[in-house]
Design an enzyme around this catalytic site. Sequence first.
Site: not given
Ligand code: 5GP
Length: 111
Positions: A91-93, A29, A99, A12, A97
């Site tokens: 963690q932001s999402v 990313d 990396h 989606s 996940h």
């Molecule tokens: P975190 O900070 O949660 O470990 O990693 C989240 C990652 O998701 C970040 O590196 C960020 O750049 C990536 N990210 C956030 N939103 C999106 C998106 O809409 N598309 C993609 N491809 N990556 C995203």
Amino acid sequence: MTCIFCGIADGSIKSQLIYEDEHVVAFKDLNPQAPTHLLIIPRKHIARLCEADEKDAALLGHILLVAKKLAQQFDLKDFRLVTNNGKGAGQSVDHLHFHMMAGRRFLWPAG
Ligand code: 5GP
Ligand code: ZN
């Protein structure tokens, strides 16, 4: 609750998937921190590693084998695979996940 990674996994939200199977998808990313920076996610919404349980054991193992497959596909000998569990860890999402990063030197201990 809207989850951006659930949206990417179910199509989606448009994203160029570099790998997909019944349980897992991988994509680049948006804000790469290394020349190669992929995200590997389960299709199932699990907010973070600590939200997974025994029922997810095969799924978690499968994710690691997908990482191995991507390493072969992208010819990566050295790479870092990391998951941030919780805001304090970066963690932001809130959808589990991993990396997968390669193409530069990585510090250890991780910053
Ligand atoms: P975190 O900070 O949660 O470990 O990693 C989240 C990652 O998701 C970040 O590196 C960020 O750049 C990536 N990210 C956030 N939103 C999106 C998106 O809409 N598309 C993609 N491809 N990556 C995203
Ligand atoms: Zn989700």
